[in-house]
Design a protein around this motif. Structure first.
Motif, short mmCIF file in Angstrom:
data_model
loop_
_atom_site.label_atom_id
_atom_site.label_comp_id
_atom_site.label_asym_id
_atom_site.label_seq_id
_atom_site.Cartn_x
_atom_site.Cartn_y
_atom_site.Cartn_z
N ALA A 57 24.03 103.94 -63.07
CA ALA A 57 22.96 104.85 -63.43
C ALA A 57 21.78 104.54 -62.76
O ALA A 57 20.98 105.16 -62.25
N ASN A 58 21.51 103.36 -62.16
CA ASN A 58 20.51 102.77 -61.48
C ASN A 58 20.54 103.25 -60.03
O ASN A 58 19.50 103.50 -59.54
N THR A 59 21.62 103.45 -59.59
CA THR A 59 21.82 104.19 -58.20
C THR A 59 21.38 105.66 -58.12
O THR A 59 20.54 105.98 -57.42
N ARG A 60 21.62 106.21 -59.11
CA ARG A 60 21.18 107.88 -59.34
C ARG A 60 19.64 107.78 -59.61
O ARG A 60 18.80 108.35 -59.03
N LEU A 61 19.35 106.65 -60.29
CA LEU A 61 17.75 106.60 -60.70
C LEU A 61 16.93 106.11 -59.36
O LEU A 61 15.72 106.64 -59.16
N ALA A 62 17.54 105.47 -58.63
CA ALA A 62 16.88 104.92 -57.42
C ALA A 62 16.68 106.30 -56.30
O ALA A 62 15.62 106.26 -55.99
N ALA A 63 17.85 107.02 -56.28
CA ALA A 63 17.70 108.13 -55.37
C ALA A 63 16.72 109.19 -55.92
O ALA A 63 15.82 109.72 -55.25
N ALA A 64 16.69 109.25 -57.33
CA ALA A 64 15.62 110.04 -58.11
C ALA A 64 14.30 109.84 -57.62
O ALA A 64 13.49 110.60 -57.49
N GLN A 65 13.88 108.55 -57.84
CA GLN A 65 12.61 107.98 -57.50
C GLN A 65 12.26 108.22 -55.91
O GLN A 65 11.17 108.53 -55.78
N LEU A 66 13.17 107.98 -55.00
CA LEU A 66 13.03 108.32 -53.56
C LEU A 66 12.58 109.78 -53.35
O LEU A 66 11.38 110.03 -52.69
N LEU A 67 13.39 110.61 -54.12
CA LEU A 67 13.08 112.17 -54.07
C LEU A 67 11.59 112.35 -54.68
O LEU A 67 10.82 113.05 -54.14
N ALA A 68 11.19 111.85 -55.70
CA ALA A 68 10.04 111.82 -56.42
C ALA A 68 8.95 111.45 -55.58
O ALA A 68 7.70 112.07 -55.66
N ALA A 69 9.27 110.46 -54.75
CA ALA A 69 8.20 109.62 -53.92
C ALA A 69 7.75 110.58 -52.94
O ALA A 69 6.77 110.41 -52.05
N ASP A 295 17.67 114.76 -64.71
CA ASP A 295 18.19 115.88 -65.53
C ASP A 295 19.14 116.90 -64.91
O ASP A 295 19.87 117.73 -65.44
N ASP A 296 19.11 116.65 -63.63
CA ASP A 296 19.95 117.52 -62.72
C ASP A 296 20.99 116.80 -61.95
O ASP A 296 20.77 116.96 -60.60
N PRO A 297 21.68 115.94 -62.48
CA PRO A 297 22.44 114.94 -61.69
C PRO A 297 23.38 115.76 -60.64
O PRO A 297 24.04 115.22 -59.54
N GLU A 298 23.72 117.09 -60.86
CA GLU A 298 24.65 117.80 -60.07
C GLU A 298 23.89 117.91 -58.44
O GLU A 298 24.51 117.71 -57.54
N THR A 299 22.80 118.22 -58.72
CA THR A 299 22.07 118.42 -57.76
C THR A 299 21.71 117.13 -56.92
O THR A 299 21.84 117.16 -55.58
N LEU A 300 21.49 116.16 -57.54
CA LEU A 300 21.11 114.92 -57.09
C LEU A 300 22.29 114.46 -56.40
O LEU A 300 22.27 113.92 -55.14
N SER A 302 24.94 116.21 -55.26
CA SER A 302 25.22 116.90 -53.94
C SER A 302 24.18 116.65 -52.70
O SER A 302 24.66 116.63 -51.60
N ILE A 303 22.85 116.14 -53.00
CA ILE A 303 22.17 115.53 -51.94
C ILE A 303 22.70 114.49 -51.23
O ILE A 303 22.71 114.24 -50.06
N LEU A 304 23.23 113.62 -52.27
CA LEU A 304 23.64 112.41 -51.89
C LEU A 304 24.84 112.43 -50.99
O LEU A 304 25.26 111.79 -50.04
N ALA A 305 25.86 113.59 -51.24
CA ALA A 305 26.99 113.71 -50.59
C ALA A 305 26.82 114.31 -49.18
O ALA A 305 27.19 113.84 -48.27
N LYS A 306 25.77 115.28 -49.11
CA LYS A 306 25.55 115.60 -47.89
C LYS A 306 24.76 114.60 -46.85
O LYS A 306 25.09 114.61 -45.84
N GLY A 307 23.92 113.84 -47.54
CA GLY A 307 23.41 112.65 -46.74
C GLY A 307 24.47 111.68 -46.33
O GLY A 307 24.54 111.45 -45.22
#
Ligand code: AQP
Length: 332
Positions: A57-69, A295-300, A302-307
């Motif tokens: 959960a924290n790994t997704r949360l960190a990625a979400a915060q990086l995008l939010a930043a 709220d949109d883990p699929e998009t998140l 898929s961003i991480l998969a492409k990365g």
């Protein structure tokens, strides 16, 4: 374009203000001018015990915060460290090039293991800086945007890159730290002699970006200053006030001298009230954007998969070269 690489741990849930001002803010700026690789370093996270579900959960949360930043997957490569197995593979080679005494001199390990009790610290925590060396060298990074606390690890990276190149032939780029003087070290709000840190700070001294804005405002208002009343930047004699001025200046864009002038003749209360407002204006949309990504883990994902795919392209090439240089027999 020169290349940058950096990482952040997914361990604490929310990023703190030191992570943001010391590192992530620069990451956002550098994606415009550099070929930028940024990652959530989950391999580093397990150097101390983690709950598996929480880590995920924290790994997704960190990625979400990086995008939010403000990281933009169109402008940079954002990925999760464990999605690119080459990190652990190159780390092994680097482990074998590092002297035991050399690794023992890393101050972050000394600090962290002292806190846990030396016997309880994992070997992973001991070799943490060497994994970091592999992280950086795999991407042939020219610069590494980090806070001051990471300077020694970048030095180690240069030493090991030179050693490898000297022993096996020119393979790795020697990276430089990219550390902005103004925000290299953000201090604890309750004890401005120590850096703001998730493990060393008390809750009142640590600004978590995902805290309720009113909690953050309260922490700013109860920040430790000094018995003087003058609002002036003087890191040595007035560390608390200087820290607040640094935070205020960086978040608002106002120069330190302008702030000193603005608050001439005013008390610390006025400075803190206004800074609390500046903080609220920053964290409110940050929290909202983070939530939108969560709220949109699929998009998140898929961003991480492409990365990860992009990152692997670079990492695999470097690792293959290193394997060949070391003398590993190629697999048929
Ligand atoms: N107080 C700080 N001032 C400036 N930069 C800071 N960084 C951390 N604290 C400050 C920078 O944030 C980036 C990511 O850090 P990390 O995820 O590797 O975590 P860390 O360094 O382990 O963060 P903490 O809070 O300091 O954790 P503990 O307490 O466990 O040591 C890095 O670039 C770091 O320099």
């Amino acid at each position: 374009r020169p290349r940058v690489l950096s990482g952040i741990q997914p361990t604490a849930g929310s990023f703190h203000l030191g992570n943001y001002l010391g590192a992530v803010r620069q990451w956002v700026a550098l994606q415009e001018s550099h070929d930028a690789f940024y990652m959530v370093v989950d391999l580093h996270a397990i150097t101390v015990p983690q709950d598996p579900a929480q880590l995920r959960a924290n790994t997704r949360l960190a990625a979400a915060q990086l995008l939010a930043a403000g990281l933009d997957p169109e402008r940079c490569t954002l990925f999760v460290q464990s999605h690119v197995p080459e990190h652990a593979q190159l780390a092994w080679i680097m482990n074998c090039l590092t002297g035991f005494g050399e690794a023992s001199r890393m101050t972050q390990f000394k600090d962290k293991s002292a806190k846990q009790g030396a016997d309880r610290a994992s070997v992973g925590l001991f070799t943490y800086p060497i994994l970091q060396v592999a992280d950086i060298l795999l991407y042939q990074a020219d610069e590494v945007p980090v806070g001051e606390d990471q300077r020694q690890h970048i030095e180690l990276t240069r030493d090991l890159a030179e050693r490898f190149n000297g022993r096996f032939g020119e393979t790795f780029t020697l990276p430089k730290p990219y550390i902005l003087k103004e925000t290299a070290k953000i201090y604890d709000l309750q004890d401005p002699s120590i850096k703001m840190s998730k493990s060393a700070s008390t809750p009142k001294g640590l600004i978590n970006l995902l805290d309720e804005p009113r909690v953050t405002a309260k922490k700013v208002k109860s920040a430790v200053t000094d018995t003087d009343t003058v609002i002036r930047y003087d890191a040595e004699n007035k560390p608390g006030v200087s820290n607040l001025l640094t935070i205020y200046s960086t978040l608002s864009g106002a120069g330190i001298a302008d702030l000193e002038e603005k608050y001439a003749g005013k008390g610390y209360g006025a400075l803190k009230t206004d800074l609390a407002e500046v903080m609220t204006e920053f964290v409110t949309p940050f929290r909202e954007r983070t939530q939108q990504y969560l709220d949109d883990p699929e998009t998140l994902d898929s961003i991480l998969a492409k990365g990860a795919e992009k990152a692997r392209g670079v990492a695999a090439e470097t690792l293959a070269q290193a394997y060949a240089r070391v003398g590993f027999l190629p697999a048929k």
